[in-house]
Design a protein around this motif. Structure first.
Motif, PDB file in Angstrom:
ATOM      1  N   PHE A   1      42.340 -22.379   3.587  1.00 49.94           N
ATOM      2  CA  PHE A   1      42.987 -21.585   2.536  1.00 49.94           C
ATOM      3  C   PHE A   1      44.510 -21.511   2.728  1.00 49.94           C
ATOM      4  O   PHE A   1      45.269 -21.929   1.852  1.00 49.94           O
ATOM      5  CB  PHE A   1      42.400 -20.169   2.507  1.00 49.94           C
ATOM      6  N   ASP A   2      44.940 -21.013   3.881  1.00 48.28           N
ATOM      7  CA  ASP A   2      46.372 -20.794   4.117  1.00 48.28           C
ATOM      8  C   ASP A   2      47.204 -22.044   3.829  1.00 48.28           C
ATOM      9  O   ASP A   2      48.221 -21.976   3.151  1.00 48.28           O
ATOM     10  CB  ASP A   2      46.619 -20.389   5.583  1.00 48.28           C
ATOM     11  N   GLN A   3      46.746 -23.163   4.360  1.00 45.11           N
ATOM     12  CA  GLN A   3      47.521 -24.396   4.229  1.00 45.11           C
ATOM     13  C   GLN A   3      47.635 -24.807   2.768  1.00 45.11           C
ATOM     14  O   GLN A   3      48.691 -25.246   2.311  1.00 45.11           O
ATOM     15  CB  GLN A   3      46.858 -25.525   5.033  1.00 45.11           C
ATOM     16  N   VAL A   4      46.530 -24.662   2.031  1.00 45.71           N
ATOM     17  CA  VAL A   4      46.546 -25.009   0.612  1.00 45.71           C
ATOM     18  C   VAL A   4      47.503 -24.079  -0.133  1.00 45.71           C
ATOM     19  O   VAL A   4      48.308 -24.515  -0.953  1.00 45.71           O
ATOM     20  CB  VAL A   4      45.129 -24.912   0.008  1.00 45.71           C
TER      21      VAL A   4
ATOM     22  N   VAL B   1      50.984 -20.394   8.519  1.00 47.89           N
ATOM     23  CA  VAL B   1      52.023 -20.472   7.492  1.00 47.89           C
ATOM     24  C   VAL B   1      53.260 -21.183   8.051  1.00 47.89           C
ATOM     25  O   VAL B   1      53.809 -22.092   7.423  1.00 47.89           O
ATOM     26  CB  VAL B   1      52.387 -19.065   6.979  1.00 47.89           C
ATOM     27  N   ALA B   2      53.683 -20.781   9.249  1.00 49.37           N
ATOM     28  CA  ALA B   2      54.874 -21.389   9.844  1.00 49.37           C
ATOM     29  C   ALA B   2      54.681 -22.884  10.060  1.00 49.37           C
ATOM     30  O   ALA B   2      55.581 -23.688   9.786  1.00 49.37           O
ATOM     31  CB  ALA B   2      55.211 -20.689  11.169  1.00 49.37           C
ATOM     32  N   ILE B   3      53.502 -23.268  10.530  1.00 53.36           N
ATOM     33  CA  ILE B   3      53.229 -24.680  10.768  1.00 53.36           C
ATOM     34  C   ILE B   3      53.187 -25.454   9.453  1.00 53.36           C
ATOM     35  O   ILE B   3      53.651 -26.600   9.364  1.00 53.36           O
ATOM     36  CB  ILE B   3      51.887 -24.814  11.529  1.00 53.36           C
TER      37      ILE B   3
ATOM     38  N   VAL C   1      37.611 -15.864   4.533  1.00 52.55           N
ATOM     39  CA  VAL C   1      38.128 -16.199   3.199  1.00 52.55           C
ATOM     40  C   VAL C   1      37.248 -15.697   2.070  1.00 52.55           C
ATOM     41  O   VAL C   1      37.729 -15.528   0.956  1.00 52.55           O
ATOM     42  CB  VAL C   1      38.335 -17.711   3.013  1.00 52.55           C
ATOM     43  N   VAL C   2      35.963 -15.441   2.335  1.00 54.23           N
ATOM     44  CA  VAL C   2      35.148 -14.926   1.232  1.00 54.23           C
ATOM     45  C   VAL C   2      35.397 -13.425   1.049  1.00 54.23           C
ATOM     46  O   VAL C   2      34.895 -12.822   0.126  1.00 54.23           O
ATOM     47  CB  VAL C   2      33.638 -15.196   1.420  1.00 54.23           C
TER      48      VAL C   2
END
Lengths: 296, 376
Positions: free
Chosen positions: B295-298, B148-150, A138-139
């Motif tokens: 990150f993805d979930q947020v 993303v799907a989850i 992520v960074v």
């Protein structure tokens, strides 16, 4: 052992009965816990499947029920007719196939060199691979965008694919594997006059099948599910992969209503390839999971 | 291919060969570098170079127009960093809020996923139960699916009239509007104790521009649903690690302690737990490293809302750069996050290295990971 002499193991019948009852009770409890967690981990997928075949009012009123009433494929029809889903699917397939091929080839080449070939700087390179594995993904969001932008491949298939063509964890897995197979076969080939690449390609690689399968599966799963990279490498909707398109769908570029059957259906379709792979190649996933643990 | 050229003539006669095939290895220097070249180019170009570029950008006020590497881009030195920590303003407030959110997130996710993973591993490892392979797969499956799907599925589960609230309704609980609820869980707990309004002593001041009351909010209700999702998806992976560790605990040891009259809890506490100590450390530190990267979930579930209570440093850096076009500040946040994660990574490697010297037998495969320890 003192406990043994103090308490002889000759159990009276009542004690044995009690112990049997206790074993039975604990076994029943064990199954209850197992089934409870089985539901916790699988029922969300059941709900997803069931609700993707529901009408929107039905999904809103009975979200817990796995049974659609009435059953409708309207959501799926709209996925294919009303969204860019087919395009995303095509992009995802292209990216996944190329990235998987690239990783398997490049990672195993490098893994073999680091495991077997003697060249100056090898130890330093391996240390670098280990260090690179520790860099959190992520960074790299902004950094990756910067470099793609500078190289002029932002918003292109090249930007989407090339940066993913090799990964340090894969190199590490392959190196570990090559070190575990005996040197003698290779040496025989080399003495017979085969060059380094030839030895690698036709002698070593065929022996590395299990590791190659593991790496193929990890790469496939990783690039199929990859989201942050597509977020910073493309912005043209024609270049969206499935996770990117799905995220776009959810964040509300869709018309009115929540449209949950459609979204759940799209998410379901995006999950199926990895699910099939998981069922077929489970033990490789398990191995990959543990290898991944080592990369830390 | 040049690497395929026969190497035999390279053999020199001055020294007797130490081992057979030494001469054959004559061209290995070139071959070695050719073999690793693609990986070096890709990782160098898309990993190391970008980090250096971002380091430069974090020292500028680049706004995304043109190239950041021209003289037109204003160079601001460490201003982007000092703004984040010393200047009272929105930038600092946002970063501190994101750090607060992530601290609460970590504080719940890491213990919860570790405990759940260990619990699942213990059940699946139980010798008396059948069908364990199926359940092991079931527990692990969420880990391999697309984040993303989850997230889409969990958005549906936690919708206002979704499955979770319906389930809570069965139990007589009126579920919250998960993704619209920015109230902190600790604040809610305090409210049940009668502390409805914040005491003045806590609202007046606090470190880094956030009042003590804000620091002590706990995760927001919205954040707890993201926490639930993450614990649910990651436990399976860690369960596999615990399972591998449990399977290396000698059965005889367990049986001996049973004969000695140890209760089930005593056996777990004094036999099993010490034997899997190293794996527990590994799971904890991997959890720490991973949960600072959420990150993805947020992105999919909340976009940092409501009221910025689900913003994390990773998401904040993305948003600052790509939504506010403040690339310098965004890159600076990335490096702050990088630093946080590196600290935990070093801690983990330290612990793992210690383990290898402490218990060479138990170290097994992990040992090879340590740089230098690998040269045969």
């Amino acid at each position: 052992m003192t406990a043994l002499t103090a308490r002889p193991p000759v159990a009276t019948p009542t004690r044995r009965d009690r112990r049997a009852a206790r074993t039975l009770a604990s076994r029943i409890l064990g199954y209850a816990v197992l089934i409870f967690f089985g539901l916790v981990f699988l029922y969300p997928f059941v709900i997803q499947l069931g609700n993707s075949f529901k009408t929107e009012p039905d999904a809103a009123a009975n979200p817990l029920s796995p049974f659609a009433d009435p059953v409708t494929t309207a959501g799926f029809e709209r996925i294919f007719a009303g969204t860019n889903f087919p395009l995303w699917l095509g992009n995802s397939l292209l990216v996944t196939v190329l990235v998987t091929l690239g990783r398997v080839f490049f990672d195993s080449l490098a893994g073999y060199a680091l495991a077997r070939l003697r060249f100056r700087g090898r130890a330093g390179l391996f240390a670098a691979v280990i260090a690179v594995m520790a860099v959190p993904g992520v960074v790299l969001l902004i950094p990756k965008f910067l470099v793609l932008n500078q190289l002029g491949i932002y918003n292109s298939y090249a930007g989407l694919i090339v940066p993913l063509l090799a990964d340090a964890a894969g190199v590490f897995i392959m190196k570990q594997f090559f070190e575990s197979i005996p040197v003698s076969v290779e040496e025989a080939a080399r003495i017979d006059g085969a060059g380094v690449f030839r030895t690698y390609w036709s002698v070593v690689l065929p022996m590395a099948r299990p590791a190659l399968i593991t790496l193929t599966i990890l790469s496939f799963q990783g690039s199929w599910n990859e989201f942050p990279h597509s977020l910073v490498s493309v912005q043209d909707p024609d270049l969206f992969t499935l996770p990117r398109g799905l995220a776009d769908l959810v964040s509300g570029s869709l018309g009115k209503g929540t449209q949950y059957p459609l979204k759940l259906g799209a998410a379901l379709l995006a999950t199926i390839p990895v699910a099939v792979l998981f069922v077929v190649f489970q033990r490789y996933f398990v191995r990959g999971g543990n290898e991944g643990a080592e990369k830390g | 291919m040049t690497t395929e050229a026969p190497a035999a003539p390279a053999t020199t006669g001055e020294r007797p060969p130490r081992r057979t095939g030494r001469g054959i290895r004559g061209n290995e220097n070139l071959a070695g570098w050719l073999f690793v070249a693609p990986v070096i180019v890709i990782l160098g170009l898309f990993l190391l170079l970008p980090i250096l570029m971002a380091l430069w950008v974090s020292l500028t006020d680049w706004n995304g127009q043109g190239s950041p590497f021209t003289t037109q881009v204003p160079f601001v030195g460490v201003d982007n960093y000092t703004t984040l920590f010393t200047e009272d303003g929105l930038a600092r407030r946002d970063l501190m809020t994101s750090i607060r959110n992530n601290i609460y997130y970590v504080a719940i996710v890491v213990p919860a996923q570790t405990a759940l993973a260990l619990g699942l591993a213990l059940i699946v490892n139980n010798r008396m139960l059948r069908g364990k392979a199926f359940f092991r797969s079931a527990f692990y499956f969420p880990s391999v699916t697309s984040s993303v799907a989850i997230s889409v599925v969990f958005l549906f589960l936690f919708a206002n009239s979704g499955a979770v609230n319906q389930l809570l309704g069965v139990l007589g609980i009126d579920g919250p509007q998960w993704f619209a609820d920015s109230r902190g869980v600790l604040h809610l707990l305090l409210a049940t104790l009668g502390l409805d309004t914040a005491p003045a002593a806590l609202t007046d001041g606090g470190p880094f521009g956030l009042s003590w009351w804000d620091w002590l909010s706990g995760p927001s209700v919205a954040m707890t649903s993201i926490i639930a999702l993450v614990v649910w998806t990651t436990s399976g992976t860690f369960m596999l690690m615990f399972l591998a560790a449990l399977q290396s605990v000698p059965v005889a040891l367990d049986e001996a302690s049973t004969l000695d009259g140890a209760s089930r809890w005593q056996r777990f506490r004094h036999v099993t737990l010490p034997m899997i100590r190293a794996t527990t450390f590994l799971v904890l530190t991997l959890g720490l490293i991973g949960s600072w990267q959420v990150f993805d979930q947020v992105y999919v579930m909340s976009q940092g809302e409501p009221a910025k209570t689900t913003i994390t440093p990773a998401y904040l850096s993305y948003r600052t750069a790509f939504r506010d076009f403040d690339y310098g500040s965004g890159a600076a946040i990335s490096f702050v996050l990088f630093l946080i994660i590196i600290v935990f990574t070093l801690l983990q490697r330290r612990v793992m290295a210690d383990r290898d010297t402490d218990a060479p037998a138990a170290g097994r495969r992990w040992r090879r990971r340590v740089p230098g320890g690998s040269s045969s």
